[in-house]
Design a protein around this motif. Sequence first.
Motif, PDB file in Angstrom:
ATOM      1  N   PRO A  32       0.834   5.008  -3.368  1.00  0.00           N
ATOM      2  CA  PRO A  32       0.457   6.424  -3.516  1.00  0.00           C
ATOM      3  C   PRO A  32       1.641   7.367  -3.349  1.00  0.00           C
ATOM      4  O   PRO A  32       1.704   8.413  -4.003  1.00  0.00           O
ATOM      5  CB  PRO A  32      -0.564   6.640  -2.394  1.00  0.00           C
ATOM      6  CG  PRO A  32      -1.095   5.291  -2.097  1.00  0.00           C
ATOM      7  CD  PRO A  32       0.039   4.360  -2.311  1.00  0.00           C
ATOM      8  N   PHE A  33       2.564   6.988  -2.498  1.00  0.00           N
ATOM      9  CA  PHE A  33       3.718   7.863  -2.299  1.00  0.00           C
ATOM     10  C   PHE A  33       4.517   8.000  -3.587  1.00  0.00           C
ATOM     11  O   PHE A  33       4.973   9.084  -3.952  1.00  0.00           O
ATOM     12  CB  PHE A  33       4.634   7.306  -1.208  1.00  0.00           C
ATOM     13  CG  PHE A  33       4.010   7.322   0.159  1.00  0.00           C
ATOM     14  CD1 PHE A  33       4.321   6.346   1.084  1.00  0.00           C
ATOM     15  CD2 PHE A  33       3.118   8.316   0.521  1.00  0.00           C
ATOM     16  CE1 PHE A  33       3.762   6.360   2.347  1.00  0.00           C
ATOM     17  CE2 PHE A  33       2.541   8.330   1.767  1.00  0.00           C
ATOM     18  CZ  PHE A  33       2.863   7.359   2.685  1.00  0.00           C
ATOM     19  N   PHE A  34       4.709   6.865  -4.276  1.00  0.00           N
ATOM     20  CA  PHE A  34       5.507   6.920  -5.494  1.00  0.00           C
ATOM     21  C   PHE A  34       4.766   7.622  -6.612  1.00  0.00           C
ATOM     22  O   PHE A  34       5.348   8.380  -7.383  1.00  0.00           O
ATOM     23  CB  PHE A  34       5.902   5.503  -5.930  1.00  0.00           C
ATOM     24  CG  PHE A  34       6.913   4.871  -5.020  1.00  0.00           C
ATOM     25  CD1 PHE A  34       6.528   3.923  -4.085  1.00  0.00           C
ATOM     26  CD2 PHE A  34       8.250   5.232  -5.093  1.00  0.00           C
ATOM     27  CE1 PHE A  34       7.461   3.363  -3.235  1.00  0.00           C
ATOM     28  CE2 PHE A  34       9.184   4.664  -4.244  1.00  0.00           C
ATOM     29  CZ  PHE A  34       8.797   3.725  -3.315  1.00  0.00           C
ATOM     30  N   PHE A  35       3.467   7.368  -6.671  1.00  0.00           N
ATOM     31  CA  PHE A  35       2.731   7.945  -7.785  1.00  0.00           C
ATOM     32  C   PHE A  35       2.524   9.444  -7.619  1.00  0.00           C
ATOM     33  O   PHE A  35       2.255  10.150  -8.586  1.00  0.00           O
ATOM     34  CB  PHE A  35       1.384   7.248  -7.945  1.00  0.00           C
ATOM     35  CG  PHE A  35       1.518   5.813  -8.393  1.00  0.00           C
ATOM     36  CD1 PHE A  35       0.431   4.969  -8.365  1.00  0.00           C
ATOM     37  CD2 PHE A  35       2.731   5.322  -8.837  1.00  0.00           C
ATOM     38  CE1 PHE A  35       0.539   3.647  -8.769  1.00  0.00           C
ATOM     39  CE2 PHE A  35       2.859   3.999  -9.247  1.00  0.00           C
ATOM     40  CZ  PHE A  35       1.754   3.163  -9.216  1.00  0.00           C
ATOM     41  N   SER A  36       2.580   9.913  -6.387  1.00  0.00           N
ATOM     42  CA  SER A  36       2.401  11.354  -6.206  1.00  0.00           C
ATOM     43  C   SER A  36       3.735  12.090  -6.110  1.00  0.00           C
ATOM     44  O   SER A  36       3.785  13.280  -5.872  1.00  0.00           O
ATOM     45  CB  SER A  36       1.561  11.623  -4.953  1.00  0.00           C
ATOM     46  OG  SER A  36       2.220  11.104  -3.814  1.00  0.00           O
ATOM     47  N   GLY A  96       0.803  -1.214   0.000  1.00  0.00           N
ATOM     48  CA  GLY A  96       0.000   0.000   0.000  1.00  0.00           C
ATOM     49  C   GLY A  96       0.835   1.261   0.000  1.00  0.00           C
ATOM     50  O   GLY A  96       0.383   2.323   0.414  1.00  0.00           O
ATOM     51  N   ILE A  97       2.058   1.161  -0.518  1.00  0.00           N
ATOM     52  CA  ILE A  97       2.933   2.328  -0.487  1.00  0.00           C
ATOM     53  C   ILE A  97       2.909   3.066  -1.815  1.00  0.00           C
ATOM     54  O   ILE A  97       3.531   4.119  -1.984  1.00  0.00           O
ATOM     55  CB  ILE A  97       4.366   1.864  -0.133  1.00  0.00           C
ATOM     56  CG1 ILE A  97       5.200   3.022   0.393  1.00  0.00           C
ATOM     57  CG2 ILE A  97       5.030   1.231  -1.321  1.00  0.00           C
ATOM     58  CD1 ILE A  97       6.584   2.599   0.833  1.00  0.00           C
ATOM     59  N   MET A 134       0.287   5.191 -13.692  1.00  0.00           N
ATOM     60  CA  MET A 134       0.637   5.492 -12.318  1.00  0.00           C
ATOM     61  C   MET A 134      -0.558   6.127 -11.638  1.00  0.00           C
ATOM     62  O   MET A 134      -0.575   7.302 -11.340  1.00  0.00           O
ATOM     63  CB  MET A 134       1.859   6.429 -12.288  1.00  0.00           C
ATOM     64  CG  MET A 134       3.107   5.649 -12.657  1.00  0.00           C
ATOM     65  SD  MET A 134       4.660   6.502 -12.631  1.00  0.00           S
ATOM     66  CE  MET A 134       4.727   7.396 -11.167  1.00  0.00           C
ATOM     67  N   GLU A 135      -1.574   5.310 -11.442  1.00  0.00           N
ATOM     68  CA  GLU A 135      -2.777   5.796 -10.802  1.00  0.00           C
ATOM     69  C   GLU A 135      -3.102   4.926  -9.622  1.00  0.00           C
ATOM     70  O   GLU A 135      -2.693   3.779  -9.564  1.00  0.00           O
ATOM     71  CB  GLU A 135      -3.937   5.740 -11.782  1.00  0.00           C
ATOM     72  CG  GLU A 135      -3.928   6.889 -12.759  1.00  0.00           C
ATOM     73  CD  GLU A 135      -5.058   6.740 -13.750  1.00  0.00           C
ATOM     74  OE1 GLU A 135      -5.163   7.606 -14.621  1.00  0.00           O
ATOM     75  OE2 GLU A 135      -5.826   5.783 -13.643  1.00  0.00           O
ATOM     76  N   SER A 136      -3.905   5.474  -8.745  1.00  0.00           N
ATOM     77  CA  SER A 136      -4.270   4.710  -7.567  1.00  0.00           C
ATOM     78  C   SER A 136      -5.069   3.479  -7.924  1.00  0.00           C
ATOM     79  O   SER A 136      -4.835   2.406  -7.428  1.00  0.00           O
ATOM     80  CB  SER A 136      -5.107   5.596  -6.635  1.00  0.00           C
ATOM     81  OG  SER A 136      -4.515   5.615  -5.386  1.00  0.00           O
ATOM     82  N   VAL A 137      -6.038   3.671  -8.787  1.00  0.00           N
ATOM     83  CA  VAL A 137      -6.863   2.534  -9.182  1.00  0.00           C
ATOM     84  C   VAL A 137      -6.547   2.229 -10.628  1.00  0.00           C
ATOM     85  O   VAL A 137      -6.692   3.088 -11.480  1.00  0.00           O
ATOM     86  CB  VAL A 137      -8.360   2.862  -9.049  1.00  0.00           C
ATOM     87  CG1 VAL A 137      -9.199   1.682  -9.451  1.00  0.00           C
ATOM     88  CG2 VAL A 137      -8.657   3.287  -7.623  1.00  0.00           C
TER      89      VAL A 137
END
Lengths: 1217, 308
Positions: A97-101, A94-95, A272-275
């Motif tokens: 989001p950090f990379f994608f943002s 679940g990490i 590179m999206e959350s979903v």
Amino acid sequence: MASAFWAIARFDFVQRLKMVSTWLYLVLYAVLAGLWIAAAGGAVRGVGVSFGGEKILINGTLALGIAIGIVGFIGITVIGSVTGRAVQQDFDVGIHPFFFSAPISKRDYFFGRLVGAWATLVMIFAGVAIGIVIGSHWPGVDSARIAASPSVQSFVRPYLFVLIPNVLWLGGCFFVLAALTRQMAPVYIAGVIALVGYLFAVNLLSDMENKTLAALIDPSGSTAVDVFTRYWSVAQKNEQEIPLAGVILWNRLLWAAIGTIVTFLGYRAFRMESVAPTLRRRAKKKVVEDVEGEAVGTASAHATPLPHAVPDRSAAAYARMLPGLARLYLGEILKSPRFLTIVLGGVLLVIGNAATLGSFYGTNTYPLTYKVLDVVAGLFNVFVLIVTAIYTGELVWRERDARMDDIADSMPAPTWLAFLAKFATVIVLQVVLLAVVMVCSIAVQLLHGFTKIEIGQYLMQLFVLQLSGDILLAVLALTVHTLVDNKYVGHFFVGIVFLVLVQLPLFGFEDRLYLYGSAPGLIYSDLNGWGHFLPAFFWFRLYWLAFAAVLMVGSYALWVRGREARVAARLRNAAARMRAPAWAIAGTAAVVFVATGAWIFHNTHVVNGFVGREDARRLQADYEKRYKQFAGAAQPRVTAVDVSVDLQPERLLARISGTLTIANKSDVPIRDVYVLYPRRARAQKIAFGVPATLADEASEMRWHHYVLAQPLAPGAVTDFRFDLEYGAQGFANDGADPVVLGNGTFLNPGLTPETSLIPSFGYGADGELSSDRDRKEFDLPPKPRMPDLNDKQQVMQNALTRDADFIDYRAHFCTSADQLPVTSGYVVKDVTENGRRCIDYRMDSKMTHVFSFVSARYAVRKDVWHGPQGDVAIEIDYHRGHEYNLGRMVAGVQDALAYYTKHWGPYQHKIVRIVEFPRFSRSGGFAESFPNTVPFNEAIGFTAKVDDRDPDDIDYPYFVTAHEVAHQWWAHQEVPANVQGDEFITESLSEYAALMVLKTKYGDAKMHRFLKYELDRYLLGRGTESKQEQPLVRADGAAYVHYQKGALTLYALQDAIGEAAIDDAISSFLRKWKFAGPPYARSVDLLAEFRRVTPQPLQPLIDDLFETITLYDVRAVSAAAKEQADGSDAIELVVSARKVRADGSGKETEVPFDGEVDVGALDAHGSVVALEKRRVKSGENRITLAVAKGGAVRAGIDPLGKLIDRDDKDNTVAVTR
Amino acid sequence: MRLEIRDLAKTYPNGVRALDRVSLTIPTGMFGLLGPNGAGKSTLMRTLATLQEADAGSAKLIGVDGGGDIDVLRDKDAVRRVLGYLPQDFGVYPRVTAEDLLDHFARLKGVVDAKARRETVRALLQRVNLFAVRKQKLGGFSGGMRQRFGIAQALLCDPRLVIVDEPTAGLDPEERVRFHNLLADIALDVVVILSTHIVSDVADLCNHLAVIDAGRVLVAGEPDALVADLRGRIWRKTIDKSDVEAIKSRVRLVSTRLQAGHTVVRAYRDGAPPEPGFEPVDPELEDVYFSSIAGYVGEAVDVPAVAA
């Protein structure tokens, strides 16, 4: 930011270096590779790792290529694990989001992770090279098998061409899968598919036609290497660097392209999206909208009153829950894509292999139930193991993975409920898979049009014999997963444990009393069914099942419930958990375990002494060291045999007694007589016609030294009476004794020392160790396979028996009333009474001292051959139900008798008898020829499925019958001396004879097709030579020489000098040497006849074919057709020709080529439109050939492939106009 | 600097309308986004954090650092350079140390110079009080420690837009206070969007807020103003547990609570008490929240008709 890419790649790589699993993998590969190499080098006793014969250097180029390629491919799961997890763990943890943002580009992230994973893998697989280097210098490795300084290239090339590309493209595919689906399951599935592809390719390879296809579809590239080096000689395999060329290059390009395309497409699709977009099935997961109502601002303090239920917490109530709970677990698994894919992979593999079921010379066998089960169950077994291993782990960790364990563990349900339900689920999974095997097998049978489906056999084999073993493995997996506190480490250890269990016996740990889950092998035969081998099997199963029950109780006690997983806490919980029922079960199981263990020990160690493979070899070495000194001593020779065989199949007993008339044919008196008979034959009586005393005895080496009171004078005759009883007692570590069976007993006295139930005289070299590697271990010098061609002593011995020349034979053979006893000779009397059937046989002429005894419940087919000098009766004794090829066998006998009588000389007996024997019999392989009797293996000739409409099918029951009938001439009329080249006379002539019979019936095209197979097998055999290859005149037992090369060369000679000339030579040879006693004929005598009938210019051909190892390399360069005035075409051929001579290890030197070779043209169907013999010399030749207009599509040199040429595809080229 | 969100819309493939023409103007300082679970808060957060695409609408960061504007939806790279994001549900690599992972993130956020990176990482870890455990593996961190790590990475490189999604769920009271102090410190010239369903957090920290439900903004404005709006409209009564169901059908219930064992209900009525027995009370932010969700104020969302 381009350097974000390096930051990510470096971070991943450094983190991987800090993980224990990375180093574990590296060590694992080093160990695997090292063991592999050390075992091949002989450091590990008895391990069957071979790169093709004992002369292949274990760190020669080919050995390295194979080791690096295959060990690397075994790592496919590791490749999947490393590259898949590299990206998937971001989503898992679940990490992401950090990379994608973060301000990094897709390229940085995607390729940063991928390159980091690649780098890790390259490092891990360096372990393979390390392991190889260590393994080649392991103590105990035969130094003769190591190259002193292996070239760096021989390491680098396999890495560069095979392993690294596999890592790159496979890793890329797995990475893409994991990145797009954000799951590991698809990665595992892809791994299974790749494995299937590999296994499929390996199996395709067995059919010669599909070599190129197999080489291309194998993703690991090792099949391509195998195909490319298939015909390399031993010298080449050791030294020649493996090139990136030919089929290897195509394979690499193909799979690199696939890998690149997949990676590129994956990169494009990755977001590179959350979903993740539609690729993710999860998007369709039902998002349940929260219910309106109470949600409006209220903390629901006033719900409707709850009903009051009375709980039943008795053990019985929970026990009733067991099936339901197991069903719950099962439902989840059976519907999961991962499971379905594994099953699908197995089914695909089976269907793919079903096409070439048991094929031989490209022809299939009937899909009898046992045959299909062999193939299908064998292939599917891997999948059963995989499923057992994976799902045991998944089930054990199910609650913890779902983070539901706190809730589940605090329930009042007893521990044994979930424990047993999970175990039951794994067993049901195994049952499901076995049911799939059954369905697939039946489908395969039906697909072949075969309707004799033996359900009983399926049920027994799969659900009793196999399942009992699978249950044991499930218990083992469950135990490991209980003890190990991490799912993935648990999987790892389960894999290790399974691997170790399989490998242990190879390392000399053979006693099944400590090999968990082992049981003696069982082979089903249509004749004998499961036979008397079942009890031993079941004892071992009971023994290990009892142990498994104890393991189960232990696992139950140590089962993790709650948060405490450390040892001390578990032991405390165990003490509390173990109550009366658990102790009762464990106690009972322990008692059963010890009791059966004692019974088994009594059988395998006391009643039947335990002899491991190493011990057996030591016995052989001691035998030679102690008794070889007596090899040259004069010994009596048998001149007449009067034997009585009393067989009791239902009691598995045989009693063999009789009188051998022996004579002193030497010119010195004989005082010491050495009598050999196997230890298992309990001697009831041994007596000479003259007084004799037993001076020395070593019965475990079959040695009995008698001293005659009065030496036997030269020329004197006496007799020798013996009475041996042979019967199975109990069972040994490898199962019950297989010599006497309930149905289908086949006693072959001459085959092996252990089954020689007729005593023999004098030191027998057949009891010695034959492998040079084995001999070295016991300080014995290497020995050649056969005595030298010019050995003065051995020329006085015949190749069949050392203690007789020709004998008179008489037998009285009794068996049970419902069986037919068969041996050599004619039936003189046939009496059935008191439940016994006794037949008296007599041979009315002299015969060789080889005979067999076969007894079974036979159906009999009788026929006759009308020959010019009278009729010959034909009789086939077969198992009811195996009628498939009787007609072919009868035809084979008739046509063979006709041809041989016409071309060479008459048959010496009045009957030919073919007798079927069970497929696992220790007494026979394929088929063998005794005087007027031919035992024939159930699984090969009798159940062959020949498709007459298929031009590619060879009628091999017919062919083998003709071959065996030929042996009546070559081995029983003409017996060669016991020196090199003996099998040139017996086997090559018989193979050639059968070839001629085949050609007479089926035509030239079929014969050429058959010769193609012979050529392939000859060339293949050259690469697996373990000593030195010999030319035919010195043939020393290598099958690929005396069968395959023999047929090719004799046909080539016939093609050169004509059938009439060759017949002249052969029949002249027969006339001179028929029934000739010592000295015996040698190959040079046959060659002398050939030379006599060969015209002077063709004499060098005899050198090429028979006296040397000669290989040709002919190639068509171009073929240009020019139209002629008279309407025909003149084809201008440019061909190149080359001839080499090879020494025993394959080193080649070129010799000048000057001889007559076929040149010709073929039409579009491959049929010959022109064929002429032309003079061809070394190098380039220009030849003009006249052909009918437009008829020729391809033209070249040796279009029919008569020459021994490693590549006959380049013999012709397309004709240009 | 401000964040202008105009008519932002997003519908998921299964038909759920997560954002339904959301329009907001968010100035610098703490902005509270209140709403029940499933309201669309996280969707909005993720869209602003460049992790999800919107179907329609726009979002622009106006006047960044005295300079230009950033189109949040289209110019993802630019946003990421000024963004600090703490998601609602996240994990960390269990076997990596706090210092190493924060250093890695700092590198990814663009601090190329190793020395500068080291200093930044140290400072941030001290700020969130994780300096003492910086060499411990993240797998052993408690929930609160993990949250602090999360805020540390969000604060790397002086972000201008900080998005914090449900940050205090699962923290004990002391950790919550600490967290609030952290956020308050940075909010001076940074847009901080804090989404939560804990009304008191917003009451304590935020100078602007919006209530969102079913993808729509119900009310937006300053807390004090919104509370003042409700003066004279909130009433209170202590009743019997068994009367709750009955009273629902008669009045516009705002909330039901237990106070010292008694059931206390609050209701909405403009002007007069909804029923005999109700006494007037001073409204709180929570009343604003519940009233807007129920549809008594602000944009209405499918409210069943009730006797007025």
